[in-house]
Design an enzyme around this catalytic site. Structure first.
Site, PDB file in Angstrom:
ATOM      1  N   GLY A 242       2.976  -3.191   6.621  1.00 32.35           N
ATOM      2  CA  GLY A 242       1.741  -3.296   7.393  1.00 32.35           C
ATOM      3  C   GLY A 242       1.928  -3.272   8.897  1.00 32.35           C
ATOM      4  N   CYS A 355     -12.693  24.016   4.663  1.00 34.65           N
ATOM      5  CA  CYS A 355     -14.132  24.176   4.504  1.00 34.65           C
ATOM      6  C   CYS A 355     -14.849  22.855   4.283  1.00 34.65           C
ATOM      7  CB  CYS A 355     -14.403  25.130   3.350  1.00 34.65           C
ATOM      8  SG  CYS A 355     -13.797  26.750   3.777  1.00 34.65           S
TER       9      CYS A 355
HETATM   10  N1  LLP Z   1       4.507  -2.467   0.615  1.00 28.74           N
HETATM   11  C1  LLP Z   1       3.481  -2.236  -0.218  1.00 28.74           C
HETATM   12  C2  LLP Z   1       3.434  -2.951  -1.494  1.00 28.74           C
HETATM   13  C3  LLP Z   1       2.491  -1.309   0.132  1.00 28.74           C
HETATM   14  O1  LLP Z   1       1.488  -1.088  -0.702  1.00 28.74           O
HETATM   15  C4  LLP Z   1       2.584  -0.617   1.357  1.00 28.74           C
HETATM   16  C5  LLP Z   1       1.576   0.373   1.746  1.00 28.74           C
HETATM   17  C6  LLP Z   1       3.678  -0.892   2.196  1.00 28.74           C
HETATM   18  C7  LLP Z   1       4.614  -1.829   1.801  1.00 28.74           C
HETATM   19  C8  LLP Z   1       3.873  -0.200   3.505  1.00 28.74           C
HETATM   20  O2  LLP Z   1       2.845  -0.434   4.401  1.00 28.74           O
HETATM   21  P1  LLP Z   1       2.977   0.112   5.918  1.00 28.74           P
HETATM   22  O3  LLP Z   1       4.132  -0.633   6.550  1.00 28.74           O
HETATM   23  O4  LLP Z   1       3.248   1.551   5.844  1.00 28.74           O
HETATM   24  O5  LLP Z   1       1.678  -0.207   6.529  1.00 28.74           O
HETATM   25  N2  LLP Z   1      -2.477   5.838   3.418  1.00 28.74           N
HETATM   26  C9  LLP Z   1      -2.789   4.756   4.338  1.00 28.74           C
HETATM   27  C10 LLP Z   1      -1.815   3.621   4.221  1.00 28.74           C
HETATM   28  C11 LLP Z   1      -1.704   3.078   2.807  1.00 28.74           C
HETATM   29  C12 LLP Z   1      -0.703   1.974   2.683  1.00 28.74           C
HETATM   30  C13 LLP Z   1      -0.396   1.703   1.243  1.00 28.74           C
HETATM   31  N3  LLP Z   1       0.562   0.682   1.038  1.00 28.74           N
HETATM   32  C14 LLP Z   1      -2.848   5.327   5.744  1.00 28.74           C
HETATM   33  O6  LLP Z   1      -2.650   6.522   5.925  1.00 28.74           O
HETATM   34  O7  LLP Z   1      -3.129   4.599   6.703  1.00 28.74           O
END
Ligand code: LLP
Length: 426
Positions: A242, A355
């Site tokens: 996150g 599109c």
């Molecule tokens: N751990 C778990 C269990 C997760 O579900 C996620 C992301 C992460 C770690 C990594 O999170 P990060 O550090 O990348 O924020 N498609 C969305 C983001 C979806 C995140 C899903 N889970 C976007 O493009 O913003």
């Protein structure tokens, strides 16, 4: 990001002239700067490790995984969180050590669980009661005792976009807090599973440290209750990913060090207050490791003025390679890579070629005057663009190059028209 502007006014990244890269490899082109990627891996290890030695950094593969990135992570001694047999296959193809792999997912198939057991993944992060029962059976059959974490929803609001909030009750992920007690007692009673700790992930692109602090309070408070009730010992606390990146000049600029400081100091102080032994700490950054390393390069095609109000600059990519603006109203900056030092005089909208009216990459951005044939660079495109890319409108997924100190190597070939029909049968 290692970027500069050369004497021709071209944007140079990782020592490579981006205009030359597009000439050589075509567009849309995604480039990744190897040094930026490595430096982010090191920053996470350093900032958390120097404050809390017993930290494991696990990269969330969903943010962007390919064979080249997996090899670099392996060299950087970073773990990997996979959510599918596919992500594991990519890791396995570069001999990524299975004992550094965490398996996630709210609907893991029996086959995926068997793969994790057979290859002795570091952890299986169990997401619900059905999975707990299935995994116990499969482990018994396989004759092994996997180390598991239970994913708990801590009911903390991460203050991020609703599509990427996962810490609130009602989420499809994890055991809701009200049922987590039952999950711990069941997991402890299953002899074919070894419950080593708890996991949570409250969302993505979290710009404040406070939600992490609240999460630690909830998780440790819960663990301490479980200790009193069942003698549960929290050996590992995994707080998920996150961590934010700065997409635009207006987004907050919070350093990883600030997150490390807030998380570690709270972890230590709460454990002391609750008289609990310190658990090992696991973090799962995805976006913050890869986002800044990636840049999308597009070629400008048609330019259109509408009602004297708006100027659309259309590029040869868009929502098929980057769905984030359409899906999350994500914001990006851009520059003209072949005229990178010029003054921003025009306000334009950068439109994709697909599109859908929603296929707008950037609304209202100031750029120097653009012309057909110019190259638009969109920085901070390394996370969740390529992995969420599609072949919408039967488009070809872009090529990817890795740049490093003046050398560029192709790490993913552009799709071909043959690829589009390869799996279709009459
Ligand atoms: N751990 C778990 C269990 C997760 O579900 C996620 C992301 C992460 C770690 C990594 O999170 P990060 O550090 O990348 O924020 N498609 C969305 C983001 C979806 C995140 C899903 N889970 C976007 O493009 O913003």
């Amino acid at each position: 990001m290692n970027s500069e502007v050369n004497k021709d006014g071209h944007l140079v990244i990782g020592g490579c002239d981006t205009v030359e890269l597009v000439k050589e490899f075509g567009s849309t082109l995604y480039l990744f700067d190897e040094n930026t990627l490595r430096s982010m891996c090191r920053e996470f290890k350093r900032e958390f490790g120097q404050r809390y030695e017993d930290t494991t950094v696990v990269f969330a593969g969903k943010a962007c995984l390919n064979r080249s990135i997996a090899s670099i992570l392996k060299e950087e001694d970073i773990g990997l969180d996979v959510v599918s047999a596919g992500e594991y296959a990519i890791a396995e193809s570069v001999n990524f050590p299975a004992d550094m792999i965490y398996l996630h997912g709210n609907n893991k198939s029996a086959e995926e669980l068997r793969t994790a057991l057979k290859n002795r993944f570091a952890r299986i992060v169990v997401d619900g009661f059905d999975e707990l029962k299935l995994l116990a059976k499969l482990a018994e059959k396989a004759g092994c005792i996997p180390d598991i974490l239970l994913r708990i929803t801590p009911e903390v609001d991460a203050h991020t976009h609703k599509h990427i909030t996962t810490g609130l009750s009602g989420s499809k992920f994890g055991f809701p807090l009200f049922d987590a007690d039952r999950a711990v007692s069941m997991a402890m009673s299953l002899e074919s599973l070894n419950l080593v700790g708890l996991h949570c992930h409250i969302g993505s692109l979290i710009n404040e440290t406070q939600p992490y602090v609240e999460t630690i309070d909830v998780m440790l408070g819960f663990a301490s209750q479980m200790e009193r009730k069942y003698g549960f010992e929290l050996e590992e606390l995994d707080i998920g990913g996150g961590f934010p990146v700065r997409y635009t000049v207006n987004s907050p600029n919070v350093k990883i060090a600030a997150f490390a400081e807030a998380i570690v100091s709270r972890l230590i102080s709460r454990c002391n207050a609750l008289d609990m032994p310190l658990p090992s700490l696991t973090i799962e950054p995805g976006r913050a490791i890869v986002a800044r390393a990636g840049v999308a390069l597009y070629r400008v095609g048609m330019i259109k003025d509408v009602s004297g109000l708006k100027r659309y600059i259309s590029v040869d990519g868009g929502m098929a390679d980057n769905i984030r603006p359409a899906l999350y109203e994500a914001e990006y900056e851009a520059l003209i890579a072949n005229n990178a030092a010029a003054e921003d005089t025009d306000t334009v909208t950068i439109a994709g070629k697909y599109c859908e009216s929603g296929d707008i990459l950037i609304k209202e951005i100031k750029l120097p005057p653009a012309a057909c044939g110019d190259i638009i660079a969109v920085p901070v495109c390394g996370a969740y663009c390529i992995p969420m890319a599609s072949n919408y409108n039967a488009s070809l997924k872009p090529a990817i190059v890795m740049v490093k100190e003046g050398a560029a190597r192709i790490i993913r070939k552009r799709d071909t028209l043959q690829d589009l029909v390869r799996n279709d049968l009459l």
